[in-house]
Design an enzyme around this catalytic site. Structure first.
Site, PDB file in Angstrom:
ATOM      1  N   HIS A  77       0.841  -1.199   0.000  1.00  6.61           N
ATOM      2  CA  HIS A  77       0.000   0.000   0.000  1.00  6.61           C
ATOM      3  C   HIS A  77       0.876   1.249   0.000  1.00  6.61           C
ATOM      4  O   HIS A  77       1.911   1.278   0.649  1.00  6.61           O
ATOM      5  CB  HIS A  77      -0.882   0.034   1.265  1.00  6.61           C
ATOM      6  CG  HIS A  77      -1.791  -1.146   1.402  1.00  6.61           C
ATOM      7  ND1 HIS A  77      -2.486  -1.420   2.551  1.00  6.61           N
ATOM      8  CD2 HIS A  77      -2.139  -2.124   0.517  1.00  6.61           C
ATOM      9  CE1 HIS A  77      -3.210  -2.505   2.386  1.00  6.61           C
ATOM     10  NE2 HIS A  77      -3.007  -2.951   1.170  1.00  6.61           N
ATOM     11  N   TYR A 205      -7.438   3.657   9.854  1.00  2.08           N
ATOM     12  CA  TYR A 205      -7.390   3.810  11.313  1.00  2.08           C
ATOM     13  C   TYR A 205      -8.420   4.885  11.686  1.00  2.08           C
ATOM     14  O   TYR A 205      -8.344   6.015  11.184  1.00  2.08           O
ATOM     15  CB  TYR A 205      -6.018   4.309  11.777  1.00  2.08           C
ATOM     16  CG  TYR A 205      -4.899   3.291  11.708  1.00  2.08           C
ATOM     17  CD1 TYR A 205      -4.246   3.017  10.503  1.00  2.08           C
ATOM     18  CD2 TYR A 205      -4.477   2.621  12.848  1.00  2.08           C
ATOM     19  CE1 TYR A 205      -3.210   2.090  10.443  1.00  2.08           C
ATOM     20  CE2 TYR A 205      -3.438   1.691  12.797  1.00  2.08           C
ATOM     21  CZ  TYR A 205      -2.816   1.437  11.598  1.00  2.08           C
ATOM     22  OH  TYR A 205      -1.788   0.524  11.541  1.00  2.08           O
ATOM     23  N   PRO A 297      -0.422  -2.811  19.959  1.00  3.15           N
ATOM     24  CA  PRO A 297      -0.366  -3.116  18.526  1.00  3.15           C
ATOM     25  C   PRO A 297      -0.544  -1.925  17.580  1.00  3.15           C
ATOM     26  O   PRO A 297      -0.147  -2.013  16.415  1.00  3.15           O
ATOM     27  CB  PRO A 297      -1.492  -4.130  18.329  1.00  3.15           C
ATOM     28  CG  PRO A 297      -2.399  -3.977  19.494  1.00  3.15           C
ATOM     29  CD  PRO A 297      -1.559  -3.496  20.624  1.00  3.15           C
ATOM     30  N   LYS A 301       4.352  -2.329  15.349  1.00  6.68           N
ATOM     31  CA  LYS A 301       5.813  -2.327  15.510  1.00  6.68           C
ATOM     32  C   LYS A 301       6.412  -3.634  16.035  1.00  6.68           C
ATOM     33  O   LYS A 301       7.596  -3.900  15.839  1.00  6.68           O
ATOM     34  CB  LYS A 301       6.228  -1.208  16.491  1.00  6.68           C
ATOM     35  CG  LYS A 301       6.045   0.175  15.962  1.00  6.68           C
ATOM     36  CD  LYS A 301       7.108   0.537  14.938  1.00  6.68           C
ATOM     37  CE  LYS A 301       6.578   1.428  13.867  1.00  6.68           C
ATOM     38  NZ  LYS A 301       6.715   1.012  12.517  1.00  6.68           N
ATOM     39  N   TYR A 389       6.133   4.923  10.845  1.00  2.00           N
ATOM     40  CA  TYR A 389       5.260   3.809  10.447  1.00  2.00           C
ATOM     41  C   TYR A 389       5.983   2.862   9.488  1.00  2.00           C
ATOM     42  O   TYR A 389       5.944   1.639   9.676  1.00  2.00           O
ATOM     43  CB  TYR A 389       3.978   4.357   9.805  1.00  2.00           C
ATOM     44  CG  TYR A 389       2.888   3.318   9.702  1.00  2.00           C
ATOM     45  CD1 TYR A 389       1.796   3.330  10.561  1.00  2.00           C
ATOM     46  CD2 TYR A 389       2.945   2.305   8.747  1.00  2.00           C
ATOM     47  CE1 TYR A 389       0.787   2.364  10.476  1.00  2.00           C
ATOM     48  CE2 TYR A 389       1.958   1.333   8.659  1.00  2.00           C
ATOM     49  CZ  TYR A 389       0.883   1.377   9.513  1.00  2.00           C
ATOM     50  OH  TYR A 389      -0.104   0.414   9.434  1.00  2.00           O
TER      51      TYR A 389
HETATM   52  P1  FAD Z   1       7.053 -14.648  19.778  1.00  2.00           P
HETATM   53  O1  FAD Z   1       6.433 -14.457  18.450  1.00  2.00           O
HETATM   54  O2  FAD Z   1       6.192 -14.626  20.987  1.00  2.00           O
HETATM   55  O3  FAD Z   1       7.847 -16.027  19.717  1.00  2.00           O
HETATM   56  C1  FAD Z   1       8.386 -16.651  20.861  1.00  2.00           C
HETATM   57  C2  FAD Z   1       8.394 -18.164  20.659  1.00  2.00           C
HETATM   58  O4  FAD Z   1       9.034 -18.769  21.778  1.00  2.00           O
HETATM   59  C3  FAD Z   1       6.984 -18.743  20.615  1.00  2.00           C
HETATM   60  O5  FAD Z   1       6.843 -19.516  19.439  1.00  2.00           O
HETATM   61  C4  FAD Z   1       6.883 -19.568  21.890  1.00  2.00           C
HETATM   62  O6  FAD Z   1       6.088 -20.722  21.731  1.00  2.00           O
HETATM   63  C5  FAD Z   1       8.325 -19.926  22.152  1.00  2.00           C
HETATM   64  N1  FAD Z   1       8.625 -20.237  23.567  1.00  2.00           N
HETATM   65  C6  FAD Z   1       8.112 -19.667  24.678  1.00  2.00           C
HETATM   66  N2  FAD Z   1       8.657 -20.194  25.780  1.00  2.00           N
HETATM   67  C7  FAD Z   1       9.543 -21.129  25.366  1.00  2.00           C
HETATM   68  C8  FAD Z   1      10.430 -22.008  26.035  1.00  2.00           C
HETATM   69  N3  FAD Z   1      10.517 -22.047  27.365  1.00  2.00           N
HETATM   70  N4  FAD Z   1      11.196 -22.834  25.313  1.00  2.00           N
HETATM   71  C9  FAD Z   1      11.135 -22.816  23.934  1.00  2.00           C
HETATM   72  N5  FAD Z   1      10.309 -21.989  23.238  1.00  2.00           N
HETATM   73  C10 FAD Z   1       9.533 -21.164  23.949  1.00  2.00           C
HETATM   74  N6  FAD Z   1       3.652  -6.726  15.398  1.00  2.00           N
HETATM   75  C11 FAD Z   1       3.904  -6.078  14.223  1.00  2.00           C
HETATM   76  O7  FAD Z   1       5.074  -5.774  13.950  1.00  2.00           O
HETATM   77  N7  FAD Z   1       2.930  -5.734  13.336  1.00  2.00           N
HETATM   78  C12 FAD Z   1       1.628  -6.017  13.598  1.00  2.00           C
HETATM   79  O8  FAD Z   1       0.771  -5.732  12.746  1.00  2.00           O
HETATM   80  C13 FAD Z   1       1.303  -6.673  14.836  1.00  2.00           C
HETATM   81  N8  FAD Z   1       0.033  -6.995  15.126  1.00  2.00           N
HETATM   82  C14 FAD Z   1      -0.218  -7.791  16.212  1.00  2.00           C
HETATM   83  C15 FAD Z   1      -1.503  -8.198  16.396  1.00  2.00           C
HETATM   84  C16 FAD Z   1      -1.784  -9.040  17.469  1.00  2.00           C
HETATM   85  C17 FAD Z   1      -3.207  -9.480  17.655  1.00  2.00           C
HETATM   86  C18 FAD Z   1      -0.742  -9.460  18.366  1.00  2.00           C
HETATM   87  C19 FAD Z   1      -1.031 -10.370  19.532  1.00  2.00           C
HETATM   88  C20 FAD Z   1       0.558  -9.050  18.165  1.00  2.00           C
HETATM   89  C21 FAD Z   1       0.840  -8.222  17.095  1.00  2.00           C
HETATM   90  N9  FAD Z   1       2.133  -7.817  16.851  1.00  2.00           N
HETATM   91  C22 FAD Z   1       2.385  -7.066  15.716  1.00  2.00           C
HETATM   92  C23 FAD Z   1       3.246  -8.210  17.730  1.00  2.00           C
HETATM   93  C24 FAD Z   1       4.059  -9.399  17.203  1.00  2.00           C
HETATM   94  O9  FAD Z   1       3.208 -10.484  16.911  1.00  2.00           O
HETATM   95  C25 FAD Z   1       5.126  -9.798  18.245  1.00  2.00           C
HETATM   96  O10 FAD Z   1       5.823  -8.641  18.639  1.00  2.00           O
HETATM   97  C26 FAD Z   1       6.125 -10.836  17.673  1.00  2.00           C
HETATM   98  O11 FAD Z   1       5.509 -12.098  17.537  1.00  2.00           O
HETATM   99  C27 FAD Z   1       7.353 -10.986  18.590  1.00  2.00           C
HETATM  100  O12 FAD Z   1       8.210 -11.991  18.083  1.00  2.00           O
HETATM  101  P2  FAD Z   1       9.154 -12.811  19.042  1.00  2.00           P
HETATM  102  O13 FAD Z   1       9.905 -13.764  18.167  1.00  2.00           O
HETATM  103  O14 FAD Z   1       9.934 -11.910  19.904  1.00  2.00           O
HETATM  104  O15 FAD Z   1       8.195 -13.587  20.044  1.00  2.00           O
HETATM  105  C1  DHB Z   2      -2.650  -4.947  11.782  1.00  2.10           C
HETATM  106  C2  DHB Z   2      -2.302  -4.869  13.099  1.00  2.10           C
HETATM  107  C3  DHB Z   2      -1.908  -3.651  13.609  1.00  2.10           C
HETATM  108  O1  DHB Z   2      -1.539  -3.545  14.889  1.00  2.10           O
HETATM  109  C4  DHB Z   2      -1.858  -2.521  12.819  1.00  2.10           C
HETATM  110  O2  DHB Z   2      -1.490  -1.331  13.348  1.00  2.10           O
HETATM  111  C5  DHB Z   2      -2.201  -2.612  11.494  1.00  2.10           C
HETATM  112  C6  DHB Z   2      -2.595  -3.853  10.971  1.00  2.10           C
HETATM  113  C7  DHB Z   2      -3.086  -6.253  11.241  1.00  2.10           C
HETATM  114  O3  DHB Z   2      -3.142  -7.221  12.006  1.00  2.10           O
HETATM  115  O4  DHB Z   2      -3.369  -6.338  10.029  1.00  2.10           O
END
Ligand code: FAD
Ligand code: DHB
Length: 395
Positions: A77, A205, A297, A301, A389
């Site tokens: 986009h 938004y 969220p 980020k 952004y």
């Molecule tokens: P995680 O993705 O949490 O991965 C950690 C992994 O470690 C998991 O698979 C878990 O099972 C594993 N684990 C946990 N404990 C153990 C253990 N003891 N031993 C082995 N493995 C273990 N971010 C964005 O940038 N853009 C977005 O649009 C956005 N939207 C979001 C929407 C929602 C609804 C949510 C919930 C989050 C959103 N986020 C977004 C945030 C993003 O999903 C997280 O910041 C991201 O997943 C972080 O990655 P990570 O690898 O640090 O942790």
């Molecule tokens: C989505 C999630 C967000 O937090 C955001 O700011 C924009 C899009 C999404 O899940 O598509």
């Protein structure tokens, strides 16, 4: 009976975005790693979370040879729409940032691509492990102990350990002397997935007196929408009719625009908080991603910040293995925190700007509207929002 100890250079706890990107970056640098993950591959690849990738994250995926499906199936986009006070305003990020775009390519699709490519490269990725333990972190021979999916106790000797196990993981507990900063917001998001074609070609938004709403997408057939709700609301309180009624009221505030409905096939409530752990290393343990910080969220980020930490950690490790110098690793926390606090600021800003806060005074409410008015009418203010952004450049 326990199996003989094994060894690798970097033991990675967690197969989320941070762990998988780190493994790929290390592989490119010729550094061996092993990933331990408690969930099954199906669970990792099936959890619906983030949707938006910053421009440099997209570029990194291409650079690592992981971008082929994203190029075909991602949505690119030019900008976003901000809707408030009965008006709709387009922010053209491509124009404001010199060509950077918003890429919508869901986190679980990114993870599918990274897992498949890692396994195809012969990488070691163990799903379904239990009882992960961290040992001897302040020596130069740290160890991980765990139980395999088949119930075998296992020891993994490492040079370094990356704790990328998310916000509920155990790695952070091993960081001695840390200070944790946190902030709770008095609202959450109800997110839904809907079988419907896009109602708009970009994300919308909306700030509305009934609360925030966000229109996003997943594919030409599936749309992602969110509405502001209470922080502890239960999805059972939101029958489909209530969700549609709120979405129509909050989003259909301009003439001639209507929201397309469809079958809702997934609902979930997420709480919103900000959190930063001010120390991300202890001995030979380095934590990254959600293990070290959480953003609300709004502004998308979290995933991108997790990947940025992985890049900084891979650079420090690359320097160590090539030259024996430790200074890159010593500066890891400091380097990461500079970016983390900026992302925390931006996520807090977008959240407070766009949500209706019951605790906010009428004065503060007017200030938010003035801020929105400023953002959509000043190129300088719009540029500041746009460059955050689409993602600040990596240091
Ligand atoms: P995680 O993705 O949490 O991965 C950690 C992994 O470690 C998991 O698979 C878990 O099972 C594993 N684990 C946990 N404990 C153990 C253990 N003891 N031993 C082995 N493995 C273990 N971010 C964005 O940038 N853009 C977005 O649009 C956005 N939207 C979001 C929407 C929602 C609804 C949510 C919930 C989050 C959103 N986020 C977004 C945030 C993003 O999903 C997280 O910041 C991201 O997943 C972080 O990655 P990570 O690898 O640090 O942790
Ligand atoms: C989505 C999630 C967000 O937090 C955001 O700011 C924009 C899009 C999404 O899940 O598509």
């Amino acid at each position: 009976m326990s199996t003989p100890p094994r060894r690798t250079q970097v033991g990675i706890i967690g197969a989320g975005p941070a762990g998988l990107f780190l493994a790929h970056l290390l592989h490119r640098q010729g550094i061996k790693s092993v990933i331990l993950e408690t969930r099954t591959r199906e669970e990792v690849e099936g959890t619906i979370r983030a949707g938006v990738l910053e421009q440099w994250t997209v570029d990194l995926m291409q650079d690592l040879g992981l971008g082929e499906r994203m190029r075909r199936e991602g949505h690119f986009h030019r900008g976003i729409t901000l809707r408030f006070a009965g008006e709709s305003h387009h922010l053209d990020f491509e124009d404001l940032t010199g060509g950077k775009r918003v890429t919508v390519y869901p986190q679980h699709e990114v993870l599918k691509d990274l897992v498949a490519a890692r396994l195809a490269d012969g990488g070691e990725l163990h799903f379904g492990v239990r009882d992960v333990g961290l040992h001897d972190l302040t020596t130069d021979r740290p160890r991980l102990t765990y139980t395999t999916r088949d119930g075998e106790p296992q020891v993994l000797h490492c040079d370094f350990i990356a704790g990328v196990d998310g916000s509920q993981g155990l790695s952070r507990q091993s960081i001695e002397g840390r200070t944790e900063y946190g902030h709770l917001y008095p609202f959450g998001w109800l997110g839904i997935l809907v079988e419907a074609p896009p109602s708009h070609h970009e994300l919308i938004y909306a700030r509305h007196e009934r609360g925030f709403a966000l229109l996003s997408t997943r594919s030409p057939e599936i749309q992602r929408l969110y509405i502001q709700c209470g922080p502890t609301d239960d999805v059972a309180e939101y029958p489909d009719e209530r969700i549609w009624s709120e979405l129509h009221r909050r989003l259909e505030t301009v003439d001639g625009w209507t929201l397309t409905e469809g079958r809702i096939f997934q609902k979930g409530v997420i709480g919103m908080r900000s959190f930063v752990c001010d120390r991300m290393q202890h001995g030979r343990l380095f934590i990254a991603g959600d293990a070290a910080h959480i953003v609300p969220p709004t502004g998308a980020k979290g995933l991108n910040l997790a990947v940025a930490d992985a890049v900084y950690l891979s650079r420090g490790l690359d320097c160590f293995y090539r030259t024996g110098r430790q200074d890159g690793l010593d500066r890891y926390t400091e380097t990461c925190l500079r970016r983390i606090w900026k992302a925390e600021r931006f996520s807090w800003y977008m959240t407070t700007l766009l949500h209706t806060n019951p605790a906010e005074s009428p004065f503060e409410h007017r200030i938010r509207l003035a801020d929105l008015d400023y953002v959509v009418h000043s190129r300088a203010a719009a540029t500041a929002l746009a460059e955050n952004y689409v993602g600040l450049p990596l240091d």
